[in-house]
Design a protein around this motif. Structure first.
Motif, PDB file in Angstrom:
ATOM      1  N   GLY A  47       0.837  -1.192   0.000  1.00  0.00           N
ATOM      2  CA  GLY A  47       0.000   0.000   0.000  1.00  0.00           C
ATOM      3  C   GLY A  47       0.864   1.231   0.000  1.00  0.00           C
ATOM      4  O   GLY A  47       2.034   1.195   0.378  1.00  0.00           O
ATOM      5  N   ALA A  48       0.269   2.330  -0.447  1.00  0.00           N
ATOM      6  CA  ALA A  48       0.974   3.610  -0.494  1.00  0.00           C
ATOM      7  C   ALA A  48       0.039   4.688   0.013  1.00  0.00           C
ATOM      8  O   ALA A  48      -1.165   4.648  -0.244  1.00  0.00           O
ATOM      9  CB  ALA A  48       1.407   3.923  -1.920  1.00  0.00           C
ATOM     10  N   GLY A  49       0.608   5.638   0.745  1.00  0.00           N
ATOM     11  CA  GLY A  49      -0.196   6.724   1.278  1.00  0.00           C
ATOM     12  C   GLY A  49       0.525   8.048   1.158  1.00  0.00           C
ATOM     13  O   GLY A  49       1.752   8.100   1.098  1.00  0.00           O
ATOM     14  N   ALA A  50      -0.258   9.109   1.092  1.00  0.00           N
ATOM     15  CA  ALA A  50       0.299  10.453   1.006  1.00  0.00           C
ATOM     16  C   ALA A  50      -0.645  11.425   1.692  1.00  0.00           C
ATOM     17  O   ALA A  50      -1.861  11.235   1.666  1.00  0.00           O
ATOM     18  CB  ALA A  50       0.484  10.864  -0.451  1.00  0.00           C
ATOM     19  N   ILE A  51      -0.066  12.433   2.325  1.00  0.00           N
ATOM     20  CA  ILE A  51      -0.868  13.487   2.944  1.00  0.00           C
ATOM     21  C   ILE A  51      -0.195  14.826   2.665  1.00  0.00           C
ATOM     22  O   ILE A  51       1.031  14.941   2.741  1.00  0.00           O
ATOM     23  CB  ILE A  51      -1.059  13.266   4.461  1.00  0.00           C
ATOM     24  CG1 ILE A  51      -1.961  14.352   5.055  1.00  0.00           C
ATOM     25  CG2 ILE A  51       0.261  13.188   5.182  1.00  0.00           C
ATOM     26  CD1 ILE A  51      -2.415  14.084   6.469  1.00  0.00           C
ATOM     27  N   ILE A  52      -1.000  15.799   2.317  1.00  0.00           N
ATOM     28  CA  ILE A  52      -0.523  17.162   2.111  1.00  0.00           C
ATOM     29  C   ILE A  52      -1.104  18.011   3.228  1.00  0.00           C
ATOM     30  O   ILE A  52      -2.312  17.971   3.483  1.00  0.00           O
ATOM     31  CB  ILE A  52      -0.964  17.722   0.736  1.00  0.00           C
ATOM     32  CG1 ILE A  52      -0.390  16.853  -0.386  1.00  0.00           C
ATOM     33  CG2 ILE A  52      -0.520  19.173   0.583  1.00  0.00           C
ATOM     34  CD1 ILE A  52      -0.925  17.204  -1.760  1.00  0.00           C
ATOM     35  N   GLN A  53      -0.224  18.754   3.902  1.00  0.00           N
ATOM     36  CA  GLN A  53      -0.650  19.638   4.992  1.00  0.00           C
ATOM     37  C   GLN A  53      -0.133  21.042   4.723  1.00  0.00           C
ATOM     38  O   GLN A  53       0.946  21.225   4.153  1.00  0.00           O
ATOM     39  CB  GLN A  53      -0.109  19.127   6.324  1.00  0.00           C
ATOM     40  CG  GLN A  53      -0.735  17.792   6.732  1.00  0.00           C
ATOM     41  CD  GLN A  53      -0.051  17.204   7.928  1.00  0.00           C
ATOM     42  OE1 GLN A  53       1.036  16.666   7.815  1.00  0.00           O
ATOM     43  NE2 GLN A  53      -0.686  17.317   9.088  1.00  0.00           N
ATOM     44  N   ASP A  54      -0.910  22.033   5.176  1.00  0.00           N
ATOM     45  CA  ASP A  54      -0.478  23.412   5.005  1.00  0.00           C
ATOM     46  C   ASP A  54       0.480  23.814   6.118  1.00  0.00           C
ATOM     47  O   ASP A  54       0.836  22.995   6.976  1.00  0.00           O
ATOM     48  CB  ASP A  54      -1.674  24.364   4.893  1.00  0.00           C
ATOM     49  CG  ASP A  54      -2.484  24.491   6.175  1.00  0.00           C
ATOM     50  OD1 ASP A  54      -2.024  24.042   7.253  1.00  0.00           O
ATOM     51  OD2 ASP A  54      -3.600  25.038   6.107  1.00  0.00           O
ATOM     52  N   ASP A  55       0.891  25.079   6.114  1.00  0.00           N
ATOM     53  CA  ASP A  55       1.883  25.540   7.090  1.00  0.00           C
ATOM     54  C   ASP A  55       1.348  25.623   8.517  1.00  0.00           C
ATOM     55  O   ASP A  55       2.110  25.833   9.452  1.00  0.00           O
ATOM     56  CB  ASP A  55       2.485  26.881   6.669  1.00  0.00           C
ATOM     57  CG  ASP A  55       1.438  27.964   6.449  1.00  0.00           C
ATOM     58  OD1 ASP A  55       0.244  27.722   6.698  1.00  0.00           O
ATOM     59  OD2 ASP A  55       1.824  29.058   6.012  1.00  0.00           O
ATOM     60  N   MET A  56       0.051  25.405   8.693  1.00  0.00           N
ATOM     61  CA  MET A  56      -0.531  25.354  10.037  1.00  0.00           C
ATOM     62  C   MET A  56      -0.792  23.912  10.484  1.00  0.00           C
ATOM     63  O   MET A  56      -1.319  23.668  11.557  1.00  0.00           O
ATOM     64  CB  MET A  56      -1.848  26.145  10.068  1.00  0.00           C
ATOM     65  CG  MET A  56      -1.668  27.630   9.755  1.00  0.00           C
ATOM     66  SD  MET A  56      -0.561  28.447  10.923  1.00  0.00           S
ATOM     67  CE  MET A  56      -1.554  28.413  12.386  1.00  0.00           C
ATOM     68  N   GLY A  57      -0.446  22.948   9.632  1.00  0.00           N
ATOM     69  CA  GLY A  57      -0.645  21.547   9.964  1.00  0.00           C
ATOM     70  C   GLY A  57      -2.006  20.998   9.578  1.00  0.00           C
ATOM     71  O   GLY A  57      -2.329  19.862   9.878  1.00  0.00           O
ATOM     72  N   ARG A  58      -2.813  21.812   8.910  1.00  0.00           N
ATOM     73  CA  ARG A  58      -4.141  21.361   8.487  1.00  0.00           C
ATOM     74  C   ARG A  58      -4.022  20.502   7.241  1.00  0.00           C
ATOM     75  O   ARG A  58      -3.257  20.811   6.325  1.00  0.00           O
ATOM     76  CB  ARG A  58      -5.048  22.553   8.191  1.00  0.00           C
ATOM     77  CG  ARG A  58      -5.342  23.397   9.427  1.00  0.00           C
ATOM     78  CD  ARG A  58      -6.148  24.593   9.047  1.00  0.00           C
ATOM     79  NE  ARG A  58      -5.349  25.456   8.174  1.00  0.00           N
ATOM     80  CZ  ARG A  58      -5.267  26.772   8.288  1.00  0.00           C
ATOM     81  NH1 ARG A  58      -5.972  27.400   9.208  1.00  0.00           N
ATOM     82  NH2 ARG A  58      -4.518  27.480   7.474  1.00  0.00           N
ATOM     83  N   MET A  59      -4.798  19.405   7.213  1.00  0.00           N
ATOM     84  CA  MET A  59      -4.778  18.528   6.059  1.00  0.00           C
ATOM     85  C   MET A  59      -5.425  19.226   4.867  1.00  0.00           C
ATOM     86  O   MET A  59      -6.526  19.752   4.960  1.00  0.00           O
ATOM     87  CB  MET A  59      -5.514  17.226   6.345  1.00  0.00           C
ATOM     88  CG  MET A  59      -5.443  16.261   5.176  1.00  0.00           C
ATOM     89  SD  MET A  59      -6.271  14.698   5.453  1.00  0.00           S
ATOM     90  CE  MET A  59      -7.979  15.199   5.433  1.00  0.00           C
ATOM     91  N   VAL A  60      -4.708  19.218   3.765  1.00  0.00           N
ATOM     92  CA  VAL A  60      -5.221  19.776   2.518  1.00  0.00           C
ATOM     93  C   VAL A  60      -5.815  18.644   1.679  1.00  0.00           C
ATOM     94  O   VAL A  60      -6.882  18.763   1.101  1.00  0.00           O
ATOM     95  CB  VAL A  60      -4.093  20.489   1.733  1.00  0.00           C
ATOM     96  CG1 VAL A  60      -4.572  20.963   0.377  1.00  0.00           C
ATOM     97  CG2 VAL A  60      -3.520  21.630   2.552  1.00  0.00           C
TER      98      VAL A  60
END
Length: 121
Positions: A47-60
């Motif tokens: 499996g593969a996973g990815a997460i993008i977060q902004d500079d405040m740590g919020r998930m985009v």
């Protein structure tokens, strides 16, 4: 029960060193992409996973999917490709992976296994 498990696990085993590592935010106005891949040889599953977060740590944005990987490195490469595909063109990003081998390959500092050539081109 947890104490019993930890005690049994550590009896006679080499002591492991643990380093506390936290999430480091990207520069203001940028995002951070964290990727990870996993491979289970016995089950022939990956499996593969990815997460993008902004500079405040919020998930985009985040994504996970099973992959046709044949090794841990292969799964990590799939995760990187998937994560980079989530980004918008021209977006400033900090990329992070726990695969030292993949990072070295992407920096042209390590051997380039044939199994991932078609993924990281």
């Amino acid at each position: 029960m947890t104490e019993e498990y930890n005690s049994a696990r550590n009896d006679g085993a080499a002591k492991e060193t643990q380093e506390k590592v936290g999430w480091c935010r990207p520069r203001r106005g940028r995002v951070k992409l964290n990727v990870d891949g996993a491979f289970h040889m016995g089950a022939c599953q990956a499996g593969a996973g990815a997460i993008i977060q902004d500079d405040m740590g919020r998930m985009v944005m985040a994504r996970w999917e099973p992959t046709p990987a044949v090794s841990s490195l292969h799964a990590e490469a799939w995760a990187m490709k998937m994560g980079l595909g989530l980004l918008s063109a021209g977006q400033f990003v900090k990329v992070e992976s726990d695969s030292e081998q993949l990072v070295k390959i992407l920096r042209d500092e390590g051997p380039y296994p044939w199994q991932i050539q078609c993924i990281v081109r």
